[in-house]
Design a protein around this motif. Structure first.
Motif, PDB file in Angstrom:
ATOM      1  N   ILE A  50     -11.015  -1.509 -14.144  1.00  0.00           N
ATOM      2  CA  ILE A  50      -9.698  -2.120 -14.379  1.00  0.00           C
ATOM      3  C   ILE A  50      -9.878  -3.614 -14.669  1.00  0.00           C
ATOM      4  CG2 ILE A  50      -7.493  -2.758 -13.273  1.00  0.00           C
ATOM      5  CD1 ILE A  50      -7.546  -0.093 -11.812  1.00  0.00           C
ATOM      6  N   THR A  51     -10.721  -4.249 -13.851  1.00  0.00           N
ATOM      7  CA  THR A  51     -10.969  -5.691 -14.016  1.00  0.00           C
ATOM      8  C   THR A  51     -11.494  -5.985 -15.424  1.00  0.00           C
ATOM      9  OG1 THR A  51     -11.591  -5.738 -11.685  1.00  0.00           O
ATOM     10  CG2 THR A  51     -12.160  -7.681 -12.991  1.00  0.00           C
ATOM     11  N   LYS A  52     -12.467  -5.174 -15.852  1.00  0.00           N
ATOM     12  CA  LYS A  52     -13.061  -5.432 -17.185  1.00  0.00           C
ATOM     13  C   LYS A  52     -11.995  -5.308 -18.277  1.00  0.00           C
ATOM     14  CE  LYS A  52     -17.697  -3.933 -15.913  1.00  0.00           C
ATOM     15  NZ  LYS A  52     -18.570  -2.781 -15.872  1.00  0.00           N
ATOM     16  N   LEU A  53     -11.139  -4.302 -18.171  1.00  0.00           N
ATOM     17  CA  LEU A  53     -10.106  -4.110 -19.207  1.00  0.00           C
ATOM     18  C   LEU A  53      -9.089  -5.249 -19.191  1.00  0.00           C
ATOM     19  CD1 LEU A  53      -9.450  -0.243 -19.188  1.00  0.00           C
ATOM     20  CD2 LEU A  53     -10.656  -1.604 -20.911  1.00  0.00           C
ATOM     21  N   ILE A  54      -8.733  -5.691 -18.001  1.00  0.00           N
ATOM     22  CA  ILE A  54      -7.753  -6.793 -17.901  1.00  0.00           C
ATOM     23  C   ILE A  54      -8.332  -8.101 -18.449  1.00  0.00           C
ATOM     24  CG2 ILE A  54      -6.688  -8.339 -16.196  1.00  0.00           C
ATOM     25  CD1 ILE A  54      -5.754  -5.915 -14.726  1.00  0.00           C
ATOM     26  N   LEU A  65      -7.220   7.717 -14.977  1.00  0.00           N
ATOM     27  CA  LEU A  65      -6.656   7.656 -13.624  1.00  0.00           C
ATOM     28  C   LEU A  65      -5.190   8.080 -13.688  1.00  0.00           C
ATOM     29  CD1 LEU A  65      -8.154   4.220 -12.452  1.00  0.00           C
ATOM     30  CD2 LEU A  65      -8.795   6.484 -11.610  1.00  0.00           C
ATOM     31  N   ASP A  66      -4.780   8.917 -12.745  1.00  0.00           N
ATOM     32  CA  ASP A  66      -3.402   9.401 -12.712  1.00  0.00           C
ATOM     33  C   ASP A  66      -2.439   8.227 -12.515  1.00  0.00           C
ATOM     34  OD1 ASP A  66      -1.958  12.307 -11.917  1.00  0.00           O
ATOM     35  OD2 ASP A  66      -0.900  10.485 -11.288  1.00  0.00           O
ATOM     36  N   GLU A  67      -1.287   8.252 -13.176  1.00  0.00           N
ATOM     37  CA  GLU A  67      -0.386   7.092 -13.057  1.00  0.00           C
ATOM     38  C   GLU A  67       0.276   7.009 -11.672  1.00  0.00           C
ATOM     39  OE1 GLU A  67       3.826   8.126 -14.994  1.00  0.00           O
ATOM     40  OE2 GLU A  67       2.179   8.177 -16.457  1.00  0.00           O
ATOM     41  N   ASN A  68       0.171   8.102 -10.880  1.00  0.00           N
ATOM     42  CA  ASN A  68       0.740   8.065  -9.520  1.00  0.00           C
ATOM     43  C   ASN A  68      -0.307   7.806  -8.436  1.00  0.00           C
ATOM     44  OD1 ASN A  68       3.428   8.636 -10.282  1.00  0.00           O
ATOM     45  ND2 ASN A  68       2.801  10.768 -10.662  1.00  0.00           N
ATOM     46  N   ILE A  85      -3.848   1.161 -19.383  1.00  0.00           N
ATOM     47  CA  ILE A  85      -5.150   0.922 -18.737  1.00  0.00           C
ATOM     48  C   ILE A  85      -5.552   2.134 -17.884  1.00  0.00           C
ATOM     49  CG2 ILE A  85      -6.294  -0.477 -16.930  1.00  0.00           C
ATOM     50  CD1 ILE A  85      -4.978  -2.934 -18.182  1.00  0.00           C
ATOM     51  N   LEU A  86      -4.597   2.657 -17.102  1.00  0.00           N
ATOM     52  CA  LEU A  86      -4.920   3.813 -16.256  1.00  0.00           C
ATOM     53  C   LEU A  86      -5.308   5.024 -17.114  1.00  0.00           C
ATOM     54  CD1 LEU A  86      -2.269   3.647 -13.359  1.00  0.00           C
ATOM     55  CD2 LEU A  86      -4.556   2.674 -13.472  1.00  0.00           C
ATOM     56  N   ARG A  87      -4.594   5.192 -18.246  1.00  0.00           N
ATOM     57  CA  ARG A  87      -4.908   6.324 -19.142  1.00  0.00           C
ATOM     58  C   ARG A  87      -6.338   6.199 -19.678  1.00  0.00           C
ATOM     59  NH1 ARG A  87       0.056   6.708 -21.380  1.00  0.00           N
ATOM     60  NH2 ARG A  87      -0.456   5.107 -22.907  1.00  0.00           N
ATOM     61  N   LYS A  88      -6.671   4.987 -20.111  1.00  0.00           N
ATOM     62  CA  LYS A  88      -8.026   4.759 -20.655  1.00  0.00           C
ATOM     63  C   LYS A  88      -9.106   5.108 -19.628  1.00  0.00           C
ATOM     64  CE  LYS A  88      -7.455   1.188 -24.123  1.00  0.00           C
ATOM     65  NZ  LYS A  88      -7.305  -0.248 -24.292  1.00  0.00           N
ATOM     66  N   LEU A  89      -8.783   4.903 -18.351  1.00  0.00           N
ATOM     67  CA  LEU A  89      -9.788   5.137 -17.299  1.00  0.00           C
ATOM     68  C   LEU A  89      -9.642   6.516 -16.652  1.00  0.00           C
ATOM     69  CD1 LEU A  89      -9.664   1.605 -15.626  1.00  0.00           C
ATOM     70  CD2 LEU A  89     -11.387   2.482 -17.209  1.00  0.00           C
ATOM     71  N   ARG A 119       0.785  -1.231   0.000  1.00  0.00           N
ATOM     72  CA  ARG A 119       0.000   0.000   0.000  1.00  0.00           C
ATOM     73  C   ARG A 119       0.821   1.288   0.000  1.00  0.00           C
ATOM     74  NH1 ARG A 119      -4.560   0.132   3.704  1.00  0.00           N
ATOM     75  NH2 ARG A 119      -4.337   2.366   3.563  1.00  0.00           N
ATOM     76  N   ARG A 120       2.128   1.196   0.269  1.00  0.00           N
ATOM     77  CA  ARG A 120       2.949   2.406   0.192  1.00  0.00           C
ATOM     78  C   ARG A 120       3.335   2.730  -1.246  1.00  0.00           C
ATOM     79  NH1 ARG A 120       4.231   3.950   5.259  1.00  0.00           N
ATOM     80  NH2 ARG A 120       3.899   2.298   6.756  1.00  0.00           N
ATOM     81  N   LYS A 121       3.208   1.749  -2.121  1.00  0.00           N
ATOM     82  CA  LYS A 121       3.564   1.971  -3.526  1.00  0.00           C
ATOM     83  C   LYS A 121       2.380   2.596  -4.278  1.00  0.00           C
ATOM     84  CE  LYS A 121       7.398  -0.865  -4.201  1.00  0.00           C
ATOM     85  NZ  LYS A 121       7.651  -1.870  -3.218  1.00  0.00           N
ATOM     86  N   THR A 122       2.668   3.108  -5.473  1.00  0.00           N
ATOM     87  CA  THR A 122       1.558   3.572  -6.303  1.00  0.00           C
ATOM     88  C   THR A 122       0.791   2.342  -6.771  1.00  0.00           C
ATOM     89  OG1 THR A 122       2.845   3.424  -8.319  1.00  0.00           O
ATOM     90  CG2 THR A 122       2.874   5.559  -7.173  1.00  0.00           C
ATOM     91  N   LEU A 123      -0.446   2.574  -7.197  1.00  0.00           N
ATOM     92  CA  LEU A 123      -1.257   1.463  -7.696  1.00  0.00           C
ATOM     93  C   LEU A 123      -0.537   0.782  -8.860  1.00  0.00           C
ATOM     94  CD1 LEU A 123      -4.196   0.102  -7.785  1.00  0.00           C
ATOM     95  CD2 LEU A 123      -4.574   1.635  -9.703  1.00  0.00           C
ATOM     96  N   LEU A 124       0.014   1.614  -9.733  1.00  0.00           N
ATOM     97  CA  LEU A 124       0.691   1.089 -10.930  1.00  0.00           C
ATOM     98  C   LEU A 124       1.807   0.123 -10.520  1.00  0.00           C
ATOM     99  CD1 LEU A 124       1.109   1.161 -14.007  1.00  0.00           C
ATOM    100  CD2 LEU A 124       2.578   3.166 -13.688  1.00  0.00           C
TER     101      LEU A 124
END
Ligand code: SAM
Length: 291
Positions: free
Chosen positions: A285-289, A268-271, A262-266, A239-244
């Motif tokens: 995210i789940t649907k795209l994956i 969502l900021d990459e950080n 994926i984050l760009r499509k949604l 949890r200390r890391k970014t989601l990416l």
């Protein structure tokens, strides 16, 4: 009057413990409730009627059970400690609406029990009410939610630290992986904080009563819910890391590039960090994956 009540409940608890030679078993999370106001609140917020069957997990000496029996059509208790079974049978065997199962709640087939009891037309709703053993709070809550039980609500006293995570809205400061599970299945509310002095013996942590009302429809709709919860778990493992980075490290994203895409499509900021995502974001995210 309140003061007298409090004295009564303390006296009753102490005398039951003495009569049956009970020493609270720490490894079974035994902290007996001695606060009438808390009992009143638990019972009132559960809105118990004669059309309800209450499943009480860990009735212990029966302090709460007594009040549940007066209000509910039926009270089914599940208690692991055999010593408590004798006390409960002595106290309540005259009640026609009382039943007890001597078993580990984590091993009980709740779906089967509920189905059987619902065959009785008098049982319209099933509700869970409990002062839970804190050493297994999370496994019990997960079982109650993941087994998709036909229940209306869950009112429980648990440690405040866990309670705050469970009733948080995704994105709030107490958000953890379990916040999303509770939110997916329930709308939840805080009932009251309970000081350590409300128990014999006193637990080391502050407690809280919360109520989770089961949603008629889950908070988000998607087919791959198992995958979504796996992704949420992975996101919170670091949890200390970014989601990416967390999802690349746990191989949810095959590469950083795929994750960024994926984050760009949604939008969502990459950080962004996991706890800032809504459940809908995780569903997307789940649907795209899974595509
Ligand atoms: N309801 C009582 C009260 O409020 O005073 C006792 C609550 S005490 C916090 C938790 C109770 O859960 C104890 O009676 C304990 O023996 C029981 N318990 C512990 N582990 C259990 C399990 N795995 N399954 C069922 N009951 C359990």
């Amino acid at each position: 009057m309140k003061g007298n009540h409090m004295e009564n409940i303390v006296e009753e608890t102490k005398s039951l413990m003495k009569k049956y030679h009970i020493k609270a078993n720490k490894s079974l999370g035994q902290n007996f409730l001695i606060n009438d106001e808390v009992i009143e609140n638990i019972v009132n917020c559960s809105r118990i009627t004669k059309e309800d069957m209450i499943i009480e997990i860990g009735p212990g000496l029966g302090t709460l059970t007594k009040h549940l029996l007066d209000k509910a059509g039926k009270v089914l208790c599940i208690e692991l400690d055999t010593k408590m079974i004798r006390i409960l049978e002595d106290r309540f065997s005259d009640y026609e609406n009382f039943e007890i199962i001597n078993e580990d709640v984590l091993k009980v087939n709740l779906n089967e029990i509920i189905k059987k009891n619902k065959e009785n037309p008098k049982t319209k709703n099933v509700k869970i009410v409990a002062n839970l053993p804190y050493y297994i709070t999370t496994p019990i809550i997960m079982k109650l939610l993941e087994e998709k039980l036909d229940i209306e609500s869950i009112t429980v006293m648990i440690q405040k630290e866990v309670a705050d995570r469970l009733i948080e809205i995704p994105g709030g400061k107490n958000t953890g992986a379990i916040t999303y599970t509770v939110y997916y299945y329930c709308e939840s509310e805080k009932i009251m904080e309970v000081p350590n002095s409300s128990f014999i013996p006193e637990p080391e942590v502050t407690s809280e009563v919360i109520k989770m009302n089961l949603r008629k429809e889950p908070a988000v709709h998607l087919e791959q819910t198992k995958v979504m919860f796996m992704i949420i778990k992975s996101a919170f493992m670091q949890r200390r890391k970014t989601l990416l980075n967390a999802l690349v490290n746990t191989k949810v994203f095959m590469s950083k590039e795929e994750g960024m895409e994926i984050l760009r499509k949604l939008n969502l900021d990459e950080n962004i960090r996991a706890e800032k995502l809504s459940i809908q974001d995780f569903a997307n995210i789940t649907k795209l994956i899974c595509k």
